[in-house]
Design an enzyme around this catalytic site. Sequence first.
Site, PDB file in Angstrom:
ATOM      1  N   CYS A   4      14.016  11.351   4.822  1.00 20.79           N
ATOM      2  CA  CYS A   4      14.172  10.983   6.236  1.00 20.79           C
ATOM      3  C   CYS A   4      15.589  11.218   6.728  1.00 20.79           C
ATOM      4  O   CYS A   4      15.811  11.408   7.920  1.00 20.79           O
ATOM      5  CB  CYS A   4      13.798   9.524   6.424  1.00 20.79           C
ATOM      6  SG  CYS A   4      14.724   8.436   5.329  1.00 20.79           S
ATOM      7  N   LYS A   9       0.862  -1.188   0.000  1.00 19.16           N
ATOM      8  CA  LYS A   9       0.000   0.000   0.000  1.00 19.16           C
ATOM      9  C   LYS A   9       0.900   1.240   0.000  1.00 19.16           C
ATOM     10  O   LYS A   9       1.538   1.555   0.997  1.00 19.16           O
ATOM     11  CB  LYS A   9      -0.910   0.048   1.229  1.00 19.16           C
ATOM     12  CG  LYS A   9      -2.006   1.092   1.019  1.00 19.16           C
ATOM     13  CD  LYS A   9      -2.561   1.692   2.277  1.00 19.16           C
ATOM     14  CE  LYS A   9      -1.747   2.773   2.880  1.00 19.16           C
ATOM     15  NZ  LYS A   9      -1.637   4.029   2.089  1.00 19.16           N
ATOM     16  N   GLU A  55      10.539  16.387  14.595  1.00 21.65           N
ATOM     17  CA  GLU A  55      10.799  16.295  13.158  1.00 21.65           C
ATOM     18  C   GLU A  55       9.839  17.219  12.408  1.00 21.65           C
ATOM     19  O   GLU A  55       8.622  17.114  12.568  1.00 21.65           O
ATOM     20  CB  GLU A  55      10.596  14.857  12.678  1.00 21.65           C
ATOM     21  CG  GLU A  55      10.883  14.699  11.205  1.00 21.65           C
ATOM     22  CD  GLU A  55      10.555  13.295  10.673  1.00 21.65           C
ATOM     23  OE1 GLU A  55       9.469  12.777  10.967  1.00 21.65           O
ATOM     24  OE2 GLU A  55      11.410  12.730   9.955  1.00 21.65           O
ATOM     25  N   GLU A  73      11.146   1.641   9.414  1.00 20.14           N
ATOM     26  CA  GLU A  73      12.043   2.772   9.111  1.00 20.14           C
ATOM     27  C   GLU A  73      11.232   4.025   9.381  1.00 20.14           C
ATOM     28  O   GLU A  73      10.294   4.323   8.628  1.00 20.14           O
ATOM     29  CB  GLU A  73      12.494   2.726   7.644  1.00 20.14           C
ATOM     30  CG  GLU A  73      13.266   1.487   7.245  1.00 20.14           C
ATOM     31  CD  GLU A  73      14.618   1.376   7.926  1.00 20.14           C
ATOM     32  OE1 GLU A  73      15.080   2.372   8.520  1.00 20.14           O
ATOM     33  OE2 GLU A  73      15.205   0.291   7.879  1.00 20.14           O
TER      34      GLU A  73
HETATM   35  P1  NAD Z   1       3.013   8.455   7.365  1.00 19.47           P
HETATM   36  O1  NAD Z   1       3.403   7.677   8.560  1.00 19.47           O
HETATM   37  O2  NAD Z   1       1.999   9.518   7.509  1.00 19.47           O
HETATM   38  O3  NAD Z   1       2.466   7.496   6.216  1.00 19.47           O
HETATM   39  C1  NAD Z   1       3.236   6.431   5.721  1.00 19.47           C
HETATM   40  C2  NAD Z   1       2.308   5.349   5.207  1.00 19.47           C
HETATM   41  O4  NAD Z   1       1.600   4.781   6.308  1.00 19.47           O
HETATM   42  C3  NAD Z   1       1.254   5.827   4.214  1.00 19.47           C
HETATM   43  O5  NAD Z   1       1.122   4.841   3.201  1.00 19.47           O
HETATM   44  C4  NAD Z   1       0.008   5.910   5.065  1.00 19.47           C
HETATM   45  O6  NAD Z   1      -1.192   5.763   4.349  1.00 19.47           O
HETATM   46  C5  NAD Z   1       0.214   4.747   6.006  1.00 19.47           C
HETATM   47  N1  NAD Z   1      -0.521   4.819   7.274  1.00 19.47           N
HETATM   48  C6  NAD Z   1      -0.876   5.927   7.968  1.00 19.47           C
HETATM   49  N2  NAD Z   1      -1.527   5.575   9.097  1.00 19.47           N
HETATM   50  C7  NAD Z   1      -1.583   4.223   9.121  1.00 19.47           C
HETATM   51  C8  NAD Z   1      -2.124   3.264  10.028  1.00 19.47           C
HETATM   52  N3  NAD Z   1      -2.740   3.627  11.143  1.00 19.47           N
HETATM   53  N4  NAD Z   1      -1.990   1.948   9.731  1.00 19.47           N
HETATM   54  C9  NAD Z   1      -1.348   1.555   8.609  1.00 19.47           C
HETATM   55  N5  NAD Z   1      -0.839   2.415   7.700  1.00 19.47           N
HETATM   56  C10 NAD Z   1      -0.946   3.730   7.961  1.00 19.47           C
HETATM   57  O7  NAD Z   1       4.385   9.036   6.768  1.00 19.47           O
HETATM   58  P2  NAD Z   1       4.545  10.011   5.528  1.00 19.47           P
HETATM   59  O8  NAD Z   1       4.056  11.359   5.921  1.00 19.47           O
HETATM   60  O9  NAD Z   1       4.013   9.360   4.314  1.00 19.47           O
HETATM   61  O10 NAD Z   1       6.145  10.038   5.385  1.00 19.47           O
HETATM   62  C11 NAD Z   1       6.959  10.927   6.083  1.00 19.47           C
HETATM   63  C12 NAD Z   1       7.566  10.233   7.306  1.00 19.47           C
HETATM   64  O11 NAD Z   1       8.262   9.079   6.899  1.00 19.47           O
HETATM   65  C13 NAD Z   1       8.593  11.096   8.023  1.00 19.47           C
HETATM   66  O12 NAD Z   1       8.434  10.926   9.412  1.00 19.47           O
HETATM   67  C14 NAD Z   1       9.919  10.492   7.571  1.00 19.47           C
HETATM   68  O13 NAD Z   1      11.009  10.704   8.444  1.00 19.47           O
HETATM   69  C15 NAD Z   1       9.567   9.051   7.468  1.00 19.47           C
HETATM   70  N6  NAD Z   1      10.497   8.354   6.582  1.00 19.47           N
HETATM   71  C16 NAD Z   1      11.413   7.504   7.112  1.00 19.47           C
HETATM   72  C17 NAD Z   1      12.325   6.854   6.274  1.00 19.47           C
HETATM   73  C18 NAD Z   1      13.366   5.908   6.824  1.00 19.47           C
HETATM   74  O14 NAD Z   1      13.989   5.206   6.045  1.00 19.47           O
HETATM   75  N7  NAD Z   1      13.588   5.884   8.125  1.00 19.47           N
HETATM   76  C19 NAD Z   1      12.272   7.078   4.903  1.00 19.47           C
HETATM   77  C20 NAD Z   1      11.313   7.949   4.395  1.00 19.47           C
HETATM   78  C21 NAD Z   1      10.416   8.588   5.239  1.00 19.47           C
END
Ligand code: NAD
Length: 482
Positions: free
Chosen positions: A293, A183, A386, A259
């Site tokens: 990230c 997803k 963040e 991650e």
């Molecule tokens: P997010 O957590 O809002 O969403 C990520 C994914 O999770 C999306 O597909 C979303 O639909 C899904 N999601 C949201 N709530 C959920 C739930 N309750 N159950 C299951 N799935 C759910 O993150 P974002 O805004 O898309 O991305 C930015 C974040 O990602 C930042 O915090 C960034 O640091 C982090 N990030 C980390 C890495 C890493 O490698 N550590 C890499 C890229 C981004």
Amino acid sequence: MKAAHYVGGGFRTDGAAFALVDPVDGRRVGDVPEATRQIVDEAVRAARAALEDGWGRTGATERAAALRRIADGIQARFDEFVDAEVADTGKPRELAATVDIPRAIGNFRAYADLLYGRPERAYTTDVPGWSATPGAGTGQALNYSVRRPLGVVAIISPWNLPLLLLTWKVAPALAAGNAVVAKPSEETPSTATLLASVIDQAGLPDGVFNLVHGHGTDAAGEWLTRHPGVDAIAFTGESATGAAIMRNAADHITPVSFELGGKNPALIFADADLDAALDGTVRSCFTHSGQICLCTERVYVERPVFEEFVAALGERARALEGYGPMISAQHRDKVLSYYRLAVEEGATVVAGGGVPTFGDDRDNGFHVEPTVLTGLPETARLVREEVFGPVCHVAPFDTEDEAVRLANDSPYGLAATVWTRDLSRAHRVAPRVETGIVWVNCWNLRDLRTPFGGVKASGIGREGGEYSLDFFSEPVNVCIQI
Ligand code: NAD
């Protein structure tokens, strides 16, 4: 290509839909189907059926060949992938064409090659006395371990590097013999749909890869990660989302690989090559408008060069051109609220701090200015939380110990950079910094075989090379008395 679910080898767009918005100018550019609980369930069942049909028992040669066909398929449609990634994220075309799409291809090629580097281990042929079990005898045994796929794997990915981060999990999951239900982020569905099309044409058996679109909470993401038919969850996204997924995964003791977010420090010592440190820090703070990230949000500079470095960083931030927008109006508002909060908390704005004006359609988009701040205490929210935008706070330090203490004073622990010409200092400081990744005199220099991941609130487990293959498979010990 219009966003579509891919379930059991077929594309579908039935059910409700939500709007896809271009972050550059705020225009509605399409619709994305929202998966129902039933579509998620069908995807999980299709994945299970594919495993039972034999995908989980295929040999490394067959799986490696499949991964190479996928890599070739993305390569053949390279421009289409670049266009889709740029349209969804608003990121500069050059970034998509030199990082996102090539790395996605590289992810499949890397795991096709790595599959051949995994001979199974036979690790003892003589049971020692201290491990003997009464009644079972001692003597000689041949123990060897084989790796078995976990089964049906749920992959949930974010919007910042949509195809790169999705394939970073899909490639090793398929390499290890799992079936996948993915997803992608609701903000960026397009390259994931193209990937499904490439996988379809690459001739993988139906159900080995499935794709469902939709939101997270009380929607496809949550239904997928709560599903009893899912054997493991690999997630990249915010730490708070990771915590929610972990609570849901607890019901079925589903293993997780996470991650998560970061608040990454840069340590700049006075003996560093300051031009290189400046170039590197401009990249690490502002690439993809800070929406990576690994981006730096806390810069600590040794006092003798502090003023000079802050002035130069501010100048470079003001001179930046051609940077992309925040992913959404909501995220733009969040970043701007941090800009305002920083000023309320007493920050000095060295550069940026507002919204740029272009005099064209981009003024309807979600841009914010690259921003450099100083003067905040370490307790300020902007220094602790963040932001995930083009902003850094710069503070001075006086000693090596203080620099390490400041770097480590964070709930997060993803990545750090250390800039110094002193080799001994680099080796002393790097292992003391509490992050999963430390770059010395560089940023984001990546070898895909090395361990990638964070400590503390930045994640659980490591990805990359063997580390991903280890997560996506289970060692089974076979003991034969001889
Ligand atoms: P997010 O957590 O809002 O969403 C990520 C994914 O999770 C999306 O597909 C979303 O639909 C899904 N999601 C949201 N709530 C959920 C739930 N309750 N159950 C299951 N799935 C759910 O993150 P974002 O805004 O898309 O991305 C930015 C974040 O990602 C930042 O915090 C960034 O640091 C982090 N990030 C980390 C890495 C890493 O490698 N550590 C890499 C890229 C981004």
